[in-house]
Design a protein around this motif. Structure first.
Motif, short mmCIF file in Angstrom:
data_model
loop_
_atom_site.label_atom_id
_atom_site.label_comp_id
_atom_site.label_asym_id
_atom_site.label_seq_id
_atom_site.Cartn_x
_atom_site.Cartn_y
_atom_site.Cartn_z
N ARG A 1178 0.82 -1.21 0.00
CA ARG A 1178 0.00 0.00 0.00
C ARG A 1178 0.85 1.25 0.00
O ARG A 1178 0.53 2.23 -0.68
N GLU A 1182 0.62 4.23 -2.72
CA GLU A 1182 0.32 5.60 -2.32
C GLU A 1182 1.45 6.55 -2.73
O GLU A 1182 1.20 7.66 -3.23
N GLN A 1186 1.23 9.70 -5.32
CA GLN A 1186 1.68 11.05 -4.99
C GLN A 1186 2.68 11.57 -6.04
O GLN A 1186 2.60 12.73 -6.45
N SER A 1205 -8.24 -0.05 -4.63
CA SER A 1205 -8.02 1.09 -3.73
C SER A 1205 -8.67 0.93 -2.37
O SER A 1205 -8.88 1.89 -1.66
N LEU A 1208 -6.23 2.06 0.32
CA LEU A 1208 -5.56 3.35 0.19
C LEU A 1208 -6.11 4.32 1.22
O LEU A 1208 -7.32 4.37 1.49
N LYS A 1212 -4.08 10.62 3.27
CA LYS A 1212 -2.70 10.80 2.81
C LYS A 1212 -2.64 11.22 1.34
O LYS A 1212 -1.75 11.97 0.93
N LEU A 1213 -3.61 10.76 0.56
CA LEU A 1213 -3.57 11.03 -0.87
C LEU A 1213 -4.30 12.31 -1.26
O LEU A 1213 -3.88 13.01 -2.18
#
Length: 1651
Positions: A1178, A1182, A1186, A1205, A1208, A1212-1213
């Motif tokens: 993961r 991620e 990014q 996803s 995910l 954070k994204l």
């Protein structure tokens, strides 16, 4: 040699070109023909007499054009050649030789054509001036010497030399013109610059027979005899005339006989064909009315035989065969030696054989005529065939040769029609022997033409060079249009000797002409002459089918008539270009005007008769000499000698020996005469002389002498001419290329002396040196040559002379070393040192090439191999000279010691070896490296000295034979110590030892200390330029030597950068961590680190855990460096072998996000499916997302749609996505996580941001109007972004709607309670629509307000400046803006109007439900709009957009419907056309019962029944029209409908009324009637045709009853079989093949036969 003979004036103006004198008999004349087509040679005398008389007619003398002395002299040569010239088979079968003077014959110009004399383009000089070889730079010292042990020494002089051009032999050029001679092409146009050169000779020497022409073609002759119509040639010249008279002339042109006057012949019409018997005693003539008469030349008062045409009574009775009346006899021929056997053919396409019985006189003989080809005009053609028009285009009986053959008695006759070649034997009975169809190569629409000619078997004096036979075969040449074929006839003897042999016919050669061929003749056994339709004469060689000559005869006005077009007019195309069997035109007949006999051509013209002969090789040489082109004559004679020219057509034999003997003496005499004339002219006109032609003459003579192998002529005679004229330089420069390619090696001393003087005077010492090195030293004046070479520093030539002439190999070395010794000045040696001399004397460096050549057994400087004993001696002497260790006295007995340091009191050891090493140690070691490969240094038994008396050798030989490789290396190691030589020199010795140690381990032995010292020396190379050589040498040594203290050497290897050696050591020792570390340290091999890592981690390698850890540690230490080399390759390797290192590598590249992105992309999105499991960490996904937001934001949404996803982390994204404006991906992620409302809110927020940006663009750019060029692009980009994110919103809403729909009836039931409230998915649609409408409204207002001089202010912001507004395309922007609302409502309408997937749901519930959803959303939107918009005017544009969306959908549907209707109409129209076309039945009887159903003989009144049916159908049609006039209102009411009583409208009508009460609308029924009526008018169905056989339509099955059968309708199927309908029903009922298409439709039938 005197060539001052005067020219003879014996060339009359109109003399025959051949001009022979009376010839000797065949017994004593070697040039008599052995290929004559008759067995009597008595006509030779007559031809000779005739030609002699012709020569005496003309008093005019033609003055010579060229140098008379040469031509006069050469006439004598040609006269001799004409007397004793054999042909290619030892006879004169090619062309008969004339016996008179060829020169005088050439100068006799025919009075009807201009002479070929004229200016001739001379050959351009083929020699070019060589560049000076002496200007080449000398060799220089190789400092530094890279890879000295990989090179091989090469001298600048190669053998043979390819640097010096030499005159090439003349070559043939491919060209074509109306008048072309292949010989003239290469002679007159070697460069191909002129288009159609004309030779200075006549290809055919024509002579008009004036005396004979005066009698036959004069007005009196035509009045008395008629005009000539055909020609025959044998011992006499025979002419047939238009008045039926035959004129016979001898070869003195005397009219010997007039045949026919006072006989029935003159009443038979013009002579159309003539034949002469084999013994020349009988003449036959064919007439235009079909009569044939033969005449005995001894008694011509009455015919010998009369063969009349058939009487009209005979033509009907067919009791006898013969020509029909008024059929012109176009071809005639005698069979064998008989006077009473003939064959003939006429223009009607019929051929006959005539055989007279024995008897006394004409009345005592009867003639039996047999038809051998064709049909009588009134004969019936065979059944089923149509006769094509035909005629006999060509016809000939086989003549006799000079050897008896079985074919002589068969009476072979060849006939050519427009379609076939037929060869028949006429005796003892007529029998077809061969048939051949017209070749396929004949082009379509070509001219219709045909011709043929036999050549009999002859006995050869020289065996055929191809077959080896002493007797030639019978052969036939025949032509159709432009295709010529040669047919060989072979005899196969029968087992029974009394039976005739069988014949086989084999087409051997085929040739395609550019135009149609109308006549062909054999000029000799090997030469063919062809006349084309444009009267162009072509000469062909039989075997090769090569066209050697071609020229026009149009000026000869050859007699020709149209004899075939009347018969073949239907074969000429009449605007039908697609029919390939048709011809463009039928050619006229030329065969009766074009004859060949005894190598002569005879032409019958409209006004004269001409005789001609091909000019032979002697004629052509004389023509060139008289034209003044003696250079061309030499070249042409050379080609005759070598066989490059056409041999057969010019009278030269194919046998090489015979040809050489004929041409050799003539060629030499031409050269001698040419030299005398050229230099004589120069002597007379020295001031105006041009020496270029002498240069060309020299080159030509050299080529000629080389071809004949006579170099003595060059030096004995030719050189004297050039020397006397002080032009020996031309001769010597021409000689140069022949010396360089070793064509000439032996040169007389006097010429060598002159050559040296000339080249030195010109400054061409280098070229002279090359010449000397390619010459035979036996011809040298050694003192002169050696002195000269020293004087001009020609050391290569000097060495060559010493080695080859004196077998001295030490003196050249001393001479070269002397250049390194300080010179004496006033008797005292200079103290300046050697350094200055090294830089000046570049010749000293030739020592190394010399040593390399001699020590490897090669001649210096040519590189050829030395003789074994000489090479052994040379090698031994040189090894003794270098390695004896002392200075020597040389030559022996001279007491002259050669010193290297004359200023010192004592010579060092090995003085000569030392001075050479000081000069250039790398080059000497390189030469020794080559010498080590020679077997001389092996310990072979031949070198062992056993002390036998026969082994008495000099000192230098004894010592040299004892030298071996170990001794040489030991001496070199002793001399090249560090005290006397620098490391820059000693490194080469280390390389030398290291490289030769593995090659010769059995001959070289060294201690470990020595070899370790060598390795240490290699590690301490003095310069980077030697690093690669040093490492390579160390690798050589380590391949056979294992040092004991390898650990200490590894440190040196690292310092020296010997990474290949280190890799090898670590790989052998399985130190994989250090191995990988070495790859990182090697700057030139870093890319191979990936391969190394793969090899380490392979299962076959078997690494232990500790070894794996070591490799991992190295990779971690160099992680960033590894990623920088190739991030993609790094990712692939790590993913496959060490996935646990992913995080470490990514962390090490934290400062380079680009590398991280490439690394992760390779792992997570490989281009091809990896063999290992893909990483699904993961954190990696991620981080990749990014980085993707930064480097490839457009791909984020696609990747998010593919990746799983669920794990995910949005927190954070999402910040990264929002920071980089990747909102679409964020929306997708939020929707997948179930945060649909939040996703829509984030999307709406971004849309409002884009709106603000657009408003800012409109309001904030007023003060920046200088940059308004990009305003339109920026505005369009924002609009596209709005459209993109509106589509994201539509996707979000559609997905939610689909989710709700898939939930099923449960959700809908829950919703029904509060039907007025919007569901979540409807609320999403409402938010999206509201947002798009509001954005559209606000931006539209902003765009509309951008106008006028002063822009208004809105919310405190000034709108765009006027100039900025003018740059915007507002219409385009408004269109893009309104599409937002249109697309949104269109998507909403599509989503809410989609029918339910389940077919069980009622249409009402599904359709109404979705429409209600749309209405609820629309109502909610209007309610919200009413609150936010105070008046309706603000929403007018938005509502219009909504309605535009509906209108757009409606227009699309209308257009689609229109296209479908059009396509349907086309398909239906095609079906109707097929239905109306119908089929024609195969037969006239029923396939089942066999009764006739149509056509003649059919039973019953079919036509009357058809008329009755047509009448009934017309009545029905009128009634239907009456129904159409009834309105629907009139059809209603009480009572019966109008249709109820209409029982007479046809059998298919049914009652459909309702009785009392209200009537129904009859429109459908009326339409049905109309459709039926239209169907009746169109005819039967496309698959069957049904008609009535009987008016009553009665049906009866086959076999029922005995009375007349009424079987009903007929059925015609698609396979065209016809049946009675009742019969077909019965058959199908049995086979169950019929089937019905359903209620109310016609039955479909299948054929019982074809299925």
């Amino acid at each position: 040699m005197s060539l001052s003979l005067e020219r003879q004036d014996d060339g009359p103006e109109d003399a025959m070109a051949d001009a022979p004198q009376p010839s000797p008999t065949a017994a004593d004349d070697p040039s008599s023909s052995d290929e004559e087509t008759v067995k009597d040679d008595r006509e030779d005398d007559r031809i000779a007499d005739f030609l002699e008389e012709e020569l005496q007619d003309g008093p005019t003398t033609v003055s010579p054009i060229g140098p008379g002395s040469i031509a006069s002299r050469y006439r004598e040569l040609a006269e001799a050649s004409a007397q004793d010239t054999p042909s290619d088979d030892g006879s004169t079968d090619a062309i008969p030789r004339r016996v008179g003077s060829p020169a005088s014959s050439f100068l006799s110009i025919p009075d009807d054509s201009p002479s070929a004399q004229g200016s001739v383009a001379s050959f351009p000089s083929t020699s070019s001036m060589l560049l000076s070889r002496s200007s080449r730079p000398g060799l220089s010292s190789p400092t530094p010497s890279f890879r000295p042990f990989d090179r091989r020494f090469q001298s600048r002089i190669s053998s043979p030399s390819n640097l010096s051009p030499r005159p090439s032999s003349p070559a043939f050029l491919a060209g074509h013109s109306r008048s072309v001679s292949v010989t003239s092409q290469f002679l007159l146009d070697p460069g191909g610059e002129t288009e159609s050169p004309s030779p200075p000779w006549e290809v055919v020497r024509w002579t008009k027979l004036k005396k004979m022409n005066g009698q036959a073609f004069s007005e009196a002759g035509k009045r008395n005899f008629g005009t000539p119509t055909c020609l025959a040639v044998s011992a006499s010249i025979v002419l047939g005339t238009s008045k039926g008279i035959i004129l016979m002339f001898d070869y003195n042109q005397n009219l010997k006989m007039i045949i026919g006057p006072g006989t029935r012949a003159v009443e038979s019409g013009p002579i159309t064909s003539i034949a002469v018997s084999a013994d020349h005693s009988t003449v036959a003539g064919g007439h235009a009315n079909g009569n044939i008469f033969t005449w005995d030349t001894a008694r011509v008062a009455r015919p010998f035989l009369s063969i009349p045409h058939l009487d009209p009574a005979q033509t009907h009775g067919k009791t006898t065969d013969g020509h029909i009346p008024n059929a012109a006899v176009t071809h005639l021929g005698f069979l064998g030696t008989r006077h009473t056997a003939l064959v003939s053919a006429d223009d009607r396409g019929m051929a006959f054989s005539h055989l007279a019985t024995r008897g006394t006189g004409a009345f005592g003989r009867t003639v039996k005529t047999t038809r051998i080809l064709g049909r009588y005009p009134d004969s019936k053609p065979p059944s089923g065939k149509t006769l094509k028009p035909s005629t006999v285009l060509a016809f000939a009986s086989l003549p006799l040769g000079n050897v008896e053959m079985a074919t002589d008695s068969l009476g072979l006759t060849a006939m050519l029609t427009p379609y076939l070649l037929v060869i028949v034997s006429t005796t003892p009975i007529a029998q077809t022997q061969h048939k051949s169809a017209r070749p396929k190569e004949v082009a379509a629409h070509s001219a219709m033409a045909g011709c043929l000619a036999w050549f009999p078997a002859v006995k050869l004096k020289v065996a055929d060079p191809v077959t080896g036979s002493e007797m030639s075969k019978v052969k036939l040449v025949y032509c159709w249009s432009n295709i010529l074929t040669v047919l060989d006839v072979d005899e196969i003897p029968a087992e029974d000797k009394e039976k005739p042999p069988s014949l086989t016919f084999h087409p051997r050669s085929r040739w395609k002409c550019e135009e149609a061929i109308v006549a062909v003749q054999w000029l000799s056994r090997s030469v063919l002459t062809v006349l084309t339709i444009t009267q162009r004469l072509i000469v062909l060689e039989d075997r090769s089918m090569r066209m050697t000559e071609a020229f026009d005869l149009i000026h000869k006005h050859i007699y020709h008539v149209d004899r075939f077009s009347k018969q073949l007019h239907s074969l000429v195309e009449q605007l039908d270009e697609e029919d390939t069997t048709m011809h463009g035109v039928v050619a006229d007949a030329f065969y009766m005007s074009f004859k060949a006999y005894k190598g002569r051509l005879f032409l019958l013209g409209f006004n004269d008769v001409s005789i001609g002969a091909l000019s032979n090789w002697a004629d052509r040489l004389i023509a060139l000499m008289e034209h003044g082109d003696y250079i061309g004559a030499i070249r042409l004679a050379t080609t005759y000698y070598t066989g490059d020219a056409n041999k057969l057509t010019i009278g030269l034999p194919e046998d090489t020996g015979l040809r050489h003997s004929m041409v050799l003496d003539k060629l030499v005499e031409i050269m001698a005469a040419s030299l005398k004339y050229a230099f004589g002219q120069r002597q007379k006109k020295r001031e105006a002389s041009d020496d270029n032609h002498l240069q060309e003459l020299a080159e030509t003579c050299f080529v000629a002498c080389q071809s004949i192998g006579d170099a003595d002529f060059l030096f004995d005679e030719m050189y004297e001419w050039y020397e006397d004229a002080d032009l020996e330089g031309i001769f010597l420069e021409t000689l140069e290329p022949y010396i360089l390619d070793k064509s000439i090696t032996a040169v007389p001393p006097v010429v060598v002396k002159a050559m040296v003087a000339h080249f030195v005077a010109k400054g061409w010492e280098g070229r002279l040196e090359e010449m000397i090195c390619h010459m035979d030293t036996a011809t040298f004046d050694l003192d002169q040559i050696t002195q000269l070479c020293k004087q001009h520093s020609l050391y290569e030539a000097l060495i060559y002379v010493w080695n080859q002439a004196l077998y001295d190999f030490i003196t050249p070395l001393i001479e070269l070393l002397a250049l390194l010794v300080p010179p004496k000045q006033n008797g005292v040696y200079s103290e300046s040192g050697n350094e200055e001399i090294y830089g000046v004397n570049a010749d000293a460096f030739k020592i190394f090439i010399y040593l390399s050549y001699i020590l490897t057994g090669r001649v210096y400087p040519t590189g050829e191999a030395l003789q074994e004993d000489v090479a052994q001696k040379a090698k031994a002497e040189l090894y003794w000279f270098l390695f004896s260790g002392k200075s020597i006295t040389w030559p022996k007995g001279s007491r002259k010691r050669f010193l290297t340091k004359p200023t010192q009191s004592q010579e060092p050891s090995f003085p000569y070896l030392r001075i050479i090493l000081k000069l250039d140690a790398p080059s000497l070691l390189s030469a020794l490296n080559e010498a080590f490969e020679d077997s001389f240094l092996n310990d072979s038994p031949e070198k062992q000295l056993n002390g036998t008396p026969g082994r008495d050798l000099p000192e230098e030989q004894v010592f040299g034979l004892t030298v071996d490789r170990q001794y040489i290396v030991s001496i070199l190691m002793e001399i090249m110590n560090s005290a006397d030589f620098t490391p820059a020199d000693t490194i080469y010795l280390d390389m030398f030892i290291a490289r030769n140690m593995p090659k010769y381990p059995q001959y070289l032995l060294f201690t470990d200390t020595t070899l370790t010292k060598v390795l240490i020396g290699l590690c301490k190379f003095p310069g980077e330029d030697l690093a690669e050589d040093a490492q390579l040498s160390a690798e050589y040594l380590l391949s056979v030597y294992q040092p004991p203290d390898l650990a200490d050497l590894i440190t040196l290897f690292k310092e020296a950068g010997f990474y290949r050696i280190l890799k090898r050591i670590y790989r052998v020792d399985r130190q994989y961590g250090k191995l990988v570390q070495t790859y990182f340290e090697d700057p030139e091999d870093r890319d191979e680190v990936f391969q190394c890592i793969e090899q380490c981690f392979r299962p076959q390698t078997g690494l232990s855990r500790r070894q794996v850890q070591d490799v991992h540690l190295v990779i971690e230490e160099h992680a960033e460096e590894l990623a920088e080399i190739d991030p993609a390759k790094t990712a692939e390797t790590m993913a496959k072998y060490a996935p646990e290192l992913h995080r470490h590598i990514l962390d090490s590249a934290s400062g380079q996000p680009g590398l991280q992105y490439s690394y992760l992309k390779t792992i997570l999105e490989p281009e091809k499916e990896p063999s290992h499991d893909r990483a699904s960490d993961r954190e990696l996904v991620e981080q990749y997302l990014q980085l993707m937001c930064k480097f490839d934001p457009s791909h984020v949404s696609d990747y998010v749609g593919l990746v799983q996803s669920t794990n995910l982390r949005l927190e954070k994204l999402l910040p990264t996505m929002e920071e980089n404006d990747v909102i679409d991906a964020a929306v997708i992620l939020m929707a997948r996580e179930g945060q649909v409302q939040e996703a829509m809110g984030r999307l709406i927020k971004h849309l409002e941001t884009l709106e603000s940006a657009f408003s800012g663009l409109l309001t904030g750019a007023g003060s920046q109007h200088d940059d308004t060029r990009d305003l339109q692009e920026a505005a369009e980009a924002l609009m596209q972004a709005l459209q993109q994110y509106i589509r994201v919103g539509i996707w979000l809403c559609q997905g939610q709607t689909k989710t709700v729909r898939d939930a099923g009836p449960v959700r809908r039931k829950q919703k029904s309670a509060t039907s007025d409230a919007l569901s979540p998915d409807e609320a999403l649609w409402l938010d999206l629509i509201d947002t798009s409408v509001q954005i559209t409204r606000r931006i539209s207002i902003g765009l509309e307000s951008v106008q006028g001089k002063a822009a208004p202010k809105t919310n405190g912001h000034a709108w765009l400046h006027q100039s900025d507004a003018q740059t915007l395309d507002k219409d385009k922007l408004l269109g893009l803006l309104r599409s937002l609302v249109q697309n949104t409502f269109t998507a909403l309408l599509a989503s809410t109007s989609t029918p339910a997937a389940s077919p069980t749901i009622a249409k009402s519930s599904a359709g109404i439900g979705t429409n209600l959803s749309f209405l609820r959303i629309l109502r909610a939107f209007l309610s919200r709009a009413a609150v936010s918009s105070p008046n309706l005017a603000d929403l007018r544009a938005v509502l219009s957009s909504i309605f535009s969306a509906y209108a757009y959908e409606e227009s699309i549907l209308r257009l689609s419907n229109r296209l479908l209707e059009r396509s349907l109409f086309v398909s239906v129209n095609q079906a109707v056309e097929l239905r109306q076309r119908g089929w024609r039945p195969k037969g006239s009887t029923c396939e089942a019962c066999g009764r006739r159903v149509w056509g003649p003989g059919v039973a019953g009144n079919v036509f009357e029944a058809w008329e009755e049916r047509q009448s009934a159908e017309e009545k029905r049609r009128q009634q239907r029209k009456a129904l159409l006039s009834v309105t629907p209102g009139q059809a209603g009411g009480k009572g019966k409908s109008p249709a109820s009583g209409s029982r007479d409208m046809g059998e298919s009508e049914e009652y459909n009324g309702n009785g009392k009460g209200k009537g129904k609308d009859l429109s459908p029924r009326i339409e049905q009637h109309v459709e039926r009526d239209q169907e009746d008018e169109r005819g039967a169905d496309a698959h069957e045709l049904v008609t009535k056989e009987n008016a009553n339509g009665g049906e009866i099955l086959p076999g029922q009853g005995q009375g007349p059968a009424e079987l009903g309708a007929l059925v015609v199927l698609a396979c065209r079989h016809v049946y009675h309908q009742s019969c077909l029903d019965a058959v199908l009922a049995k086979d169950s093949l019929g089937r019905s298409n359903g209620y109310g439709k016609e039955r479909e039938y299948r054929c019982p036969i074809d299925g």
